[in-house]
Design a protein around this motif. Structure first.
Motif, PDB file in Angstrom:
ATOM      1  N   SER A  86       6.044   0.201  -9.067  1.00  0.00           N
ATOM      2  CA  SER A  86       6.014  -0.650  -7.881  1.00  0.00           C
ATOM      3  C   SER A  86       5.643  -2.089  -8.246  1.00  0.00           C
ATOM      4  O   SER A  86       6.264  -3.047  -7.763  1.00  0.00           O
ATOM      5  N   GLN A 117       0.833  -1.202   0.000  1.00  0.00           N
ATOM      6  CA  GLN A 117       0.000   0.000   0.000  1.00  0.00           C
ATOM      7  C   GLN A 117       0.870   1.255   0.000  1.00  0.00           C
ATOM      8  O   GLN A 117       0.615   2.206  -0.730  1.00  0.00           O
ATOM      9  N   GLU A 118       1.924   1.231   0.810  1.00  0.00           N
ATOM     10  CA  GLU A 118       2.885   2.326   0.816  1.00  0.00           C
ATOM     11  C   GLU A 118       3.847   2.114  -0.354  1.00  0.00           C
ATOM     12  O   GLU A 118       4.267   0.997  -0.619  1.00  0.00           O
ATOM     13  N   SER A 119       4.213   3.176  -1.031  1.00  0.00           N
ATOM     14  CA  SER A 119       5.064   3.030  -2.212  1.00  0.00           C
ATOM     15  C   SER A 119       6.395   2.373  -1.857  1.00  0.00           C
ATOM     16  O   SER A 119       7.063   2.747  -0.897  1.00  0.00           O
TER      17      SER A 119
END
Length: 242
Positions: A144, A83-85
């Protein structure tokens, strides 16, 4: 063939149970979405399946390996786009891809080939030399996911891959995800009903750490007595269908 199987999987933080006796089977090659309102236990489930956090109870088998006893073997099979890059902001796109290739100890030849392959697959030609911090949210998510695929994983976890993206960037990323279907097993978490409806082979709906129901969009709509998936989701969550 079952790719992922959880058995009475539990995660507790002091007095809070975030995943409560989860029993779930995900088939090889399918795109399986986990849905639920905030606090449903989706991200915690993903963290356990990817060996980022240990379960309090129960177990799960990922590609046939136990997450509690064989975590290193599990990690060899999976790719994760969190979820976080996961993209290093001050590196260029090429440097980010090269970094992950280096972590996996690819030769120069394999690194070059892999970057060329991913550049074509994710349409990264125009941004390879740009620093990641200068990219749009949509392109950062593409990079990502590309990074998560460098190790050629058998199983890919996508945690809220389109969170915060505008509608055009979201639909563009859907096309990228669709291109991966059938090539790897994909586990997707999302808050977007349209996204789950458009991409998923099957969907599991969680609430309060418990799995309420699993099925195709058509099966869940039928269960809720509607032809609208968002309405079905709301009905299932409110009624706590099992």
């Amino acid at each position: 063939m079952i790719e992922i199987k959880t058995i009475e999987l539990v995660k507790q933080y002091k007095n809070l149970t975030t995943v409560d006796k989860l029993n779930l089977e995900i088939r090889k090659g399918e795109l399986f979405s986990l849905l639920g309102i905030n606090g449903a236990g989706k991200t915690t489930t993903i963290k356990m399946l990817t060996c980022l956090t240990k379960p309090t109870g129960g177990d799960a088998f990922v590609g046939g390996y136990s997450i509690t006893k064989q975590s290193e073997q599990v990690k060899q099979l999976i790719g994760v786009s969190p979820q976080e890059s996961a993209v290093a902001p001050n590196l260029t796109v090429r440097e980010n891809l090269e970094l992950i290739c280096g972590i996996h100890r690819f030769s120069k030849e394999k690194t070059k080939k892999k970057i060329e392959e991913l550049t074509k697959q994710f349409a990264l030609d125009s941004i390879l030399q740009r620093k990641a911090c200068k990219l749009s949210g949509g392109f950062q998510r593409r990079v990502s996911i590309a990074m998560a695929l460098i190790s050629e994983p058998q199983i890919l976890f996508l945690d809220e891959p389109t969170l915060g993206l505008d509608v055009i960037a979201r639909h563009d990323l859907w096309d990228v995800i669709r291109s991966l279907k059938g090539k790897v097993t994909i586990i997707l978490t999302t808050h977007y009903m349209e996204e789950a409806e458009s991409l998923s082979d099957r969907i599991g709906i969680m609430k309060g750490g418990r799995l309420l129901v699993v099925g195709t969009v058509e099966e869940l709509n039928s269960k809720a007595g509607t032809n609208d998936f968002e309405t079905a989701f709301i009905s299932i969550v409110k009624e706590g269908a099992v």
